[in-house]
Design a protein around this motif. Sequence first.
Motif, PDB file in Angstrom:
ATOM      1  N   THR A 205       0.829  -1.210   0.000  1.00  0.00           N
ATOM      2  CA  THR A 205       0.000   0.000   0.000  1.00  0.00           C
ATOM      3  C   THR A 205       0.860   1.255   0.000  1.00  0.00           C
ATOM      4  OG1 THR A 205      -1.731  -1.181   1.212  1.00  0.00           O
ATOM      5  CG2 THR A 205      -1.847   1.220   1.200  1.00  0.00           C
ATOM      6  N   LEU A 206       1.927   1.225   0.783  1.00  0.00           N
ATOM      7  CA  LEU A 206       2.833   2.364   0.808  1.00  0.00           C
ATOM      8  C   LEU A 206       3.475   2.588  -0.568  1.00  0.00           C
ATOM      9  CD1 LEU A 206       4.564   1.746   4.251  1.00  0.00           C
ATOM     10  CD2 LEU A 206       3.045   3.644   3.683  1.00  0.00           C
ATOM     11  N   GLY A 207       3.884   1.498  -1.210  1.00  0.00           N
ATOM     12  CA  GLY A 207       4.466   1.619  -2.540  1.00  0.00           C
ATOM     13  C   GLY A 207       3.490   2.214  -3.536  1.00  0.00           C
ATOM     14  N   PHE A 208       2.224   1.809  -3.430  1.00  0.00           N
ATOM     15  CA  PHE A 208       1.186   2.346  -4.317  1.00  0.00           C
ATOM     16  C   PHE A 208       1.020   3.846  -4.104  1.00  0.00           C
ATOM     17  CE2 PHE A 208      -3.172   3.554  -5.260  1.00  0.00           C
ATOM     18  CZ  PHE A 208      -3.349   3.034  -6.533  1.00  0.00           C
ATOM     19  N   LEU A 209       0.941   4.249  -2.836  1.00  0.00           N
ATOM     20  CA  LEU A 209       0.767   5.668  -2.532  1.00  0.00           C
ATOM     21  C   LEU A 209       2.001   6.481  -2.911  1.00  0.00           C
ATOM     22  CD1 LEU A 209      -1.050   5.334   0.916  1.00  0.00           C
ATOM     23  CD2 LEU A 209      -2.057   5.952  -1.293  1.00  0.00           C
ATOM     24  N   PHE A 210       3.189   5.874  -2.755  1.00  0.00           N
ATOM     25  CA  PHE A 210       4.411   6.544  -3.206  1.00  0.00           C
ATOM     26  C   PHE A 210       4.324   6.838  -4.705  1.00  0.00           C
ATOM     27  CE2 PHE A 210       8.300   6.175  -0.317  1.00  0.00           C
ATOM     28  CZ  PHE A 210       7.553   6.206   0.844  1.00  0.00           C
ATOM     29  N   GLY A 211       3.747   5.900  -5.454  1.00  0.00           N
ATOM     30  CA  GLY A 211       3.709   6.015  -6.909  1.00  0.00           C
ATOM     31  C   GLY A 211       2.676   6.978  -7.436  1.00  0.00           C
ATOM     32  N   LEU A 212       1.778   7.463  -6.580  1.00  0.00           N
ATOM     33  CA  LEU A 212       0.721   8.354  -7.059  1.00  0.00           C
ATOM     34  C   LEU A 212       1.243   9.696  -7.540  1.00  0.00           C
ATOM     35  CD1 LEU A 212      -2.270   7.805  -4.614  1.00  0.00           C
ATOM     36  CD2 LEU A 212      -2.008   7.017  -6.970  1.00  0.00           C
ATOM     37  N   GLY A 213       2.495  10.003  -7.210  1.00  0.00           N
ATOM     38  CA  GLY A 213       3.072  11.232  -7.732  1.00  0.00           C
ATOM     39  C   GLY A 213       3.294  11.179  -9.229  1.00  0.00           C
ATOM     40  N   PHE A 214       3.133   9.991  -9.827  1.00  0.00           N
ATOM     41  CA  PHE A 214       3.274   9.756 -11.273  1.00  0.00           C
ATOM     42  C   PHE A 214       4.660  10.110 -11.786  1.00  0.00           C
ATOM     43  CE2 PHE A 214      -1.156   9.030 -11.267  1.00  0.00           C
ATOM     44  CZ  PHE A 214      -1.423   8.291 -12.401  1.00  0.00           C
ATOM     45  N   ASP A 215       5.681   9.961 -10.914  1.00  0.00           N
ATOM     46  CA  ASP A 215       7.035  10.131 -11.417  1.00  0.00           C
ATOM     47  C   ASP A 215       7.439   8.926 -12.255  1.00  0.00           C
ATOM     48  OD1 ASP A 215       6.911   8.539  -9.195  1.00  0.00           O
ATOM     49  OD2 ASP A 215       8.849   9.123  -8.397  1.00  0.00           O
ATOM     50  N   THR A 216       6.990   7.730 -11.852  1.00  0.00           N
ATOM     51  CA  THR A 216       7.303   6.547 -12.652  1.00  0.00           C
ATOM     52  C   THR A 216       6.279   6.362 -13.768  1.00  0.00           C
ATOM     53  OG1 THR A 216       6.025   5.168 -11.153  1.00  0.00           O
ATOM     54  CG2 THR A 216       8.354   5.365 -10.720  1.00  0.00           C
ATOM     55  N   ALA A 217       5.012   6.555 -13.455  1.00  0.00           N
ATOM     56  CA  ALA A 217       3.969   6.341 -14.452  1.00  0.00           C
ATOM     57  C   ALA A 217       4.131   7.302 -15.620  1.00  0.00           C
ATOM     58  CB  ALA A 217       2.590   6.501 -13.811  1.00  0.00           C
ATOM     59  N   SER A 218       4.554   8.539 -15.349  1.00  0.00           N
ATOM     60  CA  SER A 218       4.714   9.493 -16.439  1.00  0.00           C
ATOM     61  C   SER A 218       5.822   9.044 -17.386  1.00  0.00           C
ATOM     62  CB  SER A 218       5.034  10.884 -15.882  1.00  0.00           C
ATOM     63  OG  SER A 218       6.243  10.843 -15.144  1.00  0.00           O
ATOM     64  N   THR A 219       6.877   8.447 -16.839  1.00  0.00           N
ATOM     65  CA  THR A 219       7.980   7.988 -17.687  1.00  0.00           C
ATOM     66  C   THR A 219       7.494   6.987 -18.711  1.00  0.00           C
ATOM     67  OG1 THR A 219       9.543   8.296 -15.872  1.00  0.00           O
ATOM     68  CG2 THR A 219      10.240   6.881 -17.686  1.00  0.00           C
ATOM     69  N   ILE A 220       6.781   5.968 -18.246  1.00  0.00           N
ATOM     70  CA  ILE A 220       6.339   4.932 -19.172  1.00  0.00           C
ATOM     71  C   ILE A 220       5.129   5.372 -19.987  1.00  0.00           C
ATOM     72  CG2 ILE A 220       4.884   3.820 -17.416  1.00  0.00           C
ATOM     73  CD1 ILE A 220       6.829   2.070 -20.226  1.00  0.00           C
ATOM     74  N   SER A 221       4.221   6.115 -19.368  1.00  0.00           N
ATOM     75  CA  SER A 221       3.002   6.511 -20.074  1.00  0.00           C
ATOM     76  C   SER A 221       3.309   7.482 -21.200  1.00  0.00           C
ATOM     77  CB  SER A 221       2.005   7.136 -19.095  1.00  0.00           C
ATOM     78  OG  SER A 221       1.579   6.200 -18.136  1.00  0.00           O
ATOM     79  N   LEU A 222       4.192   8.432 -20.935  1.00  0.00           N
ATOM     80  CA  LEU A 222       4.550   9.361 -21.990  1.00  0.00           C
ATOM     81  C   LEU A 222       5.256   8.644 -23.131  1.00  0.00           C
ATOM     82  CD1 LEU A 222       5.745  12.461 -19.944  1.00  0.00           C
ATOM     83  CD2 LEU A 222       3.668  12.237 -21.292  1.00  0.00           C
ATOM     84  N   LEU A 223       6.049   7.630 -22.796  1.00  0.00           N
ATOM     85  CA  LEU A 223       6.688   6.841 -23.841  1.00  0.00           C
ATOM     86  C   LEU A 223       5.644   6.105 -24.672  1.00  0.00           C
ATOM     87  CD1 LEU A 223       9.190   5.717 -25.191  1.00  0.00           C
ATOM     88  CD2 LEU A 223       9.303   3.960 -23.400  1.00  0.00           C
ATOM     89  N   VAL A 224       4.677   5.513 -23.979  1.00  0.00           N
ATOM     90  CA  VAL A 224       3.618   4.799 -24.696  1.00  0.00           C
ATOM     91  C   VAL A 224       2.811   5.763 -25.551  1.00  0.00           C
ATOM     92  CG1 VAL A 224       1.495   3.471 -24.393  1.00  0.00           C
ATOM     93  CG2 VAL A 224       3.475   2.959 -22.983  1.00  0.00           C
ATOM     94  N   LEU A 225       2.483   6.918 -24.985  1.00  0.00           N
ATOM     95  CA  LEU A 225       1.723   7.905 -25.751  1.00  0.00           C
ATOM     96  C   LEU A 225       2.497   8.334 -27.000  1.00  0.00           C
ATOM     97  CD1 LEU A 225       0.298  10.190 -22.918  1.00  0.00           C
ATOM     98  CD2 LEU A 225      -1.040   8.881 -24.569  1.00  0.00           C
TER      99      LEU A 225
END
Length: 348
Positions: A205-225
């Motif tokens: 749960t802590l890892g999930f909440l840490f990730g909500l800043g979208f620092d990691t998700a933006s890296t991969i999502s922007l690449l996918v986009l």
Amino acid sequence: MSALSTLNPAVGRPSVDDWPFRTRVLCTLGAVAVLHLVALGLWGLGSLGGSVPLAIGLVITCYLTGVKHSYDWDHIAAIDNSTRRFVGQGKRPASVGLAFSMGHSSVVILAGILVVLGATFVSSFISEGTAANTTLGIIGGTVSGVFLLLIGLYNAGACAHSWRLRRRVRDGYAVGEEDLHAQGLVSRVMAKPLARVQRPRNIFTLGFLFGLGFDTASTISLLVLTVSASVAGVSGWTLLSLPFFFAAGMCLCDSLNGLAVLRMYRSAWRDPARKLGFNTAITGLSAAAALFISVITLGGVLNTAFGLSDPVTSWLANVDLGDAGLLLIAALLVVWGGFALVRKARRA
């Protein structure tokens, strides 16, 4: 009584945390292997449609990006300090790194799937400056900053306790294993806010909440986009595999890091009297790192949430600790290796 104590009271079955340590390690590494197989399977389905060289390049990029992100200072500090606390409670966790990384990765995977499926609203979460991105950044930053502050203070208390014990050992005090458990006012006070973090799985749960800043998700999502918008011929399966490759690389390194620091801290418990110096140094270093990162994180949150323009929080908001995790790992290894050399020299 001993048999009943190993049962999970909710279901009447042995808890995962009561399995033999080797079994838990194998399960941890097995979960990482499954994640790799899922990523390879999705990529394999996408490769049937062609564009194999391009797909390989994308896969390698995403995987190495995940590996790199696992060495961010917040990852290292969260896993290291959580493991130190569990060991201080007499536990032997094998999946702290995996649990944290899986929680973090779930944000990446969910965002990546939504992007591939064409969910345009995801762009509001990953575009810097939008209300949604700012809100999630504040939530994720607050959770990570507060958690690192609490657990850093807890381990700082444990470090101070070890230092006092070390001084007593010089005066002839016999140290037992129970003496190394965190004690004192700071540790007792900090234990209450951390009471819900009792098992490695709670770190998910802590890892999930840490990730909500979208620092990691933006890296991969922007690449996918970018790929989905500008590169013709790349199949949806290949695009879908990218967040899984990112997560696989991150989970592998975080899991290995968790097991490495577990061994490091467990070694201080095998010979408490002789290794108090090591225990004090390694715990102090970890606590200092957690407190340092929490100050930077919370300072950045305050700057963003309240629109501050003062030089202190403005500087903290712009600090990039992306590569600093490698410095922390290097420092831990230097301390560990230094004490190992000293111990070997004394035996010679």
